[in-house]
Design an enzyme around this catalytic site. Structure first.
Site, PDB file in Angstrom:
ATOM      1  N   ASP A 222      -1.991  -2.559 -27.057  1.00  0.00           N
ATOM      2  CA  ASP A 222      -1.891  -4.015 -27.036  1.00  0.00           C
ATOM      3  C   ASP A 222      -2.106  -4.616 -25.657  1.00  0.00           C
ATOM      4  O   ASP A 222      -1.716  -4.037 -24.650  1.00  0.00           O
ATOM      5  CB  ASP A 222      -0.522  -4.446 -27.566  1.00  0.00           C
ATOM      6  CG  ASP A 222      -0.442  -4.266 -29.072  1.00  0.00           C
ATOM      7  OD1 ASP A 222      -1.268  -4.871 -29.772  1.00  0.00           O
ATOM      8  OD2 ASP A 222       0.425  -3.508 -29.540  1.00  0.00           O
TER       9      ASP A 222
ATOM     10  N   GLU B 252      -0.034  -9.070 -41.241  1.00  0.00           N
ATOM     11  CA  GLU B 252       0.191  -7.872 -40.435  1.00  0.00           C
ATOM     12  C   GLU B 252       1.451  -8.139 -39.624  1.00  0.00           C
ATOM     13  O   GLU B 252       1.501  -9.084 -38.839  1.00  0.00           O
ATOM     14  CB  GLU B 252      -1.015  -7.678 -39.520  1.00  0.00           C
ATOM     15  CG  GLU B 252      -1.250  -6.262 -39.088  1.00  0.00           C
ATOM     16  CD  GLU B 252      -2.344  -6.172 -38.027  1.00  0.00           C
ATOM     17  OE1 GLU B 252      -2.053  -5.576 -36.987  1.00  0.00           O
ATOM     18  OE2 GLU B 252      -3.450  -6.703 -38.221  1.00  0.00           O
TER      19      GLU B 252
END
Lengths: 394, 266
Positions: free
Chosen positions: B60, B49
């Site tokens: 995040d 990823e």
């Protein structure tokens, strides 16, 4: 497109973890709006606690000097000093109705944070406010007020350390805690249904202003003006006039040091469509599609995006969006202090600066209504530094 | 066949779980980033990823926020990451690559141009945390009519509940199950109903089910071992690389150990 969109703007660009939360919120909001008891309670607090209705003041000396009637919708006279409290009362009542016990908020100038801390104290809820560290410095008075009201203020140090980053952090916290926490968004931004909710809870500004103006002048105003950062006072000020096509609507963005300098916060004037904070709208972006830092002397307008309905009203040309610089806003601020005895928030001074320009082009019997969204006490330090020729913060 | 699907079919045949790592593209710099990817392929990372840094990474936590910020400072952008993937593919790198990115980056590049470029350079999948099912229409339309287009990986959360069948209908590649509410990198503090939730997803899903967010070692996923088909390590992997100055041997050692422990290889 669904009702989550205004033309091609709006939507729900959030993580999967928040989708059920947004659907629940949407449903609760629609039910509350249809419930006469809820609206009664909302209006009760606006009257008995916030102190509405706010006056529509004819600025006599300014009107005489600039050549047309200038009316000020006095949101600065609300409890806590700005229009932000209207929306907070609405959302916090909704939060309570949904059984939430904690609220979080983002804040730029600190006005929404103060309003949220106030509402949280009133309804006995735990309150956490996210604020960029740069804003904490230039709006110190409001940080103290929030803390006195029992809220926890969390400084956000990432990116530009301003409203955009505080909003990112509030969204992150919300995604973690949505099960018991209600996110009170202060501007007409964010994922659906927030822009719609904020508009409905700020609509009171134009409901009153339209009625007050009719009573005084027995007609509609020629021009209605409000400043636009995310766009909450302006969408509230425009709401009831959008259908009155003969009324000219003008939104004033912050041109900072001038659009050409690149240091500004004029998303509609110089941005392009993008996705931030759960919505698709006009957005200041760099050549890689990263969000560009906004600049304005006014913390409340220092935001790189704008509410999606404003983007739509701009595209369909129902509202004309213009911008004024830091300098023009500060001149207007000074003018209002000395000529009318009102110290406006720097945000509101942007609307005023354009109104004074516009007034010069109008006839004596014509009238402008402008939204004086907040008072300037919170800006005292910035104002002092600016007029002393010092480097004002930002 | 798409590289992700091919890899997952092979793993299924071998009875192994998939090991997926996340790294922010462009760190510690573009050249060394390529070295890390090659080392990962060598060590056996099954799917990579690759994070495209964005200025406002709302999904995040602090580790990836910080990595994104530093990568942007170094000049990383989508175009350069496309160049990186193109170069790796020309050299023969076959590791399945999934872009993890925010929707504005795609919207700014142009949806059609973006999908075409992914297909031509060899990007196999997309994870877009701020593009929920309801907003995927425009992107899916383009993906559906583009040959070799990347797979749009569905994300499922512990509170997705009744939405799960909808999210998994027509899903391809693998399902990304977020292990906790909130953001990446929360150190194995999984959602309280994690097992029930994963079982629910597994019962509905026709494709492999992966778990991500907060995983550090193979130990962390032992309780879910019977349910999931693999896992994703992100924030911890970045911290490990940072701490060891992107030492390739340390990276390879971590991957080998994790995979062996996860698959019960002594």
């Amino acid at each position: 497109m669904s009702e989550s969109y205004y033309g091609e703007y709006g939507g729900q660009f959030v993580s999967e973890a928040l989708m059920n939360t947004l659907h629940e919120l949407e449903e609760a909001f629609h039910e509350a709006c249809k419930d006469p008891e809820f609206m009664k309670e909302y209006h009760y607090y606006l009257k008995e606690y916030v102190g509405r209705e706010t006056p529509l003041t004819l600025a006599n000396r300014l009107s005489e000097k600039y050549g047309c009637k200038i009316y000020l919708k006095r949101e600065d006279l609300n409890h806590t000093g700005a229009h932000k409290i209207n929306n907070v009362i609405g959302q916090i009542l909704l939060a309570r109705r949904m059984g939430k016990t904690k609220v979080i908020a983002e804040t730029g100038a600190g006005q929404h944070g103060v309003a949220t801390a106030t509402g949280a104290a009133l309804f006995n809820m735990e309150c956490t406010v996210y604020m960029g560290t740069e804003d904490i410095e230039r709006q110190h008075l409001n940080v103290m007020r929030m803390e006195m009201l029992g809220a926890k203020v969390i400084g956000v140090q990432s990116g530009s350390n301003t409203l955009k980053d505080a909003t990112n952090e509030a969204i992150r916290t919300w995604a973690k805690t949505a099960e018991d926490t209600f996110y009170i968004i202060g501007s007409a931004v964010g994922p659906h249904p927030y822009p719609m909710m904020v508009k409905e809870f700020q609509r009171i500004i134009s409901v009153e202003a339209r009625k007050q103006f009719m009573e005084k002048e027995n007609r509609l105003p020629d021009t209605v003006i409000a400043c636009v950062g995310g766009g909450s006072n302006s969408i509230g000020m425009f709401a009831e006039f959008i259908q009155d096509t003969e009324v000219e609507l003008i939104g004033v963005e912050a041109a900072g040091m001038g659009i050409a300098s690149g240091k500004h916060a004029a998303a509609l004037a110089a941005g392009k469509a993008g996705i931030l904070h759960g919505m698709r709208s006009y957005l200041l972006q760099d050549d890689d599609g990263n969000v560009k830092l906004a600049h304005s002397i006014s913390a409340g307008l220092d935001y790189p995006g704008v509410g999606p309905e404003h983007a739509y009203l701009n595209d369909i040309k129902r509202v004309k969006y213009v911008s004024v610089t830091d300098e023009e806003a500060m001149e207007a601020l000074s003018e209002l202090c000395r000529m009318e005895g009102i110290i406006p928030a720097i945000e509101s001074a942007h609307a005023l600066a354009y109104a004074l320009k516009k007034a010069k082009t109008m006839k004596k019997n014509q009238a402008i209504v402008l939204c004086l969204s907040g008072r300037g006490d919170k800006d005292a330090a910035t104002i002092e530094a600016y007029f002393n020729g010092e480097d004002y913060l930002n | 066949m798409n590289r992700i699907e091919k890899k997952l079919a092979l793993l299924k045949e071998a009875g192994h779980k998939a090991f997926i790592t996340y790294m922010t593209a462009g760190l510690p710099d573009m050249d060394r980033c390529a070295d890390v990817i090659r080392a990962q392929e060598e060590a056996g990372t099954d799917i990579l990823e690759l994070g495209i840094p964005f200025s406002d990474p709302v999904a995040d936590g602090p580790v990836i926020q910080d990595a994104s910020f530093r990568s942007i400072q170094k000049g990383t952008n989508l175009k350069k990451v496309f160049d990186l993937v193109e170069k790796l593919r020309i050299e023969g790198c076959q590791i399945p690559i999934v872009f993890m990115m925010y929707y504005n980056t795609i919207s700014f590049y142009g949806i059609a141009a973006f999908v075409a470029k992914c297909a031509s350079v060899g990007v196999d999948g997309l994870i877009i945390p701020d593009l929920p099912y309801e907003e995927q229409g425009n992107l899916k339309k383009v993906i559906d009519k583009t040959q070799d287009a990347p797979i749009l990986v569905p994300l499922v959360s512990p509170v997705s509940k009744q939405r799960i069948p909808m999210l998994l209908k027509d899903a391809k590649g693998f399902v990304y199950c977020v292990s906790s509410m909130g953001v990446t990198g929360q150190e194995a503090t999984f959602h309280k109903d994690i097992l029930q939730y994963l079982q629910k997803v597994k019962s509905v899903s026709k494709i492999p089910v992966m778990m991500g967010f907060g995983i550090r070692t193979a130990q962390d996923i032992v309780p879910m071992g019977d349910v999931i088909d693999g896992c994703i390590v992100g924030s911890y992997f970045i911290q490990l690389m940072e701490k060891n100055n992107y030492n390739l041997e340390v990276i390879k050692e971590y991957i080998t150990t994790f995979k062996n422990e996860m698959n019960g290889v002594k």
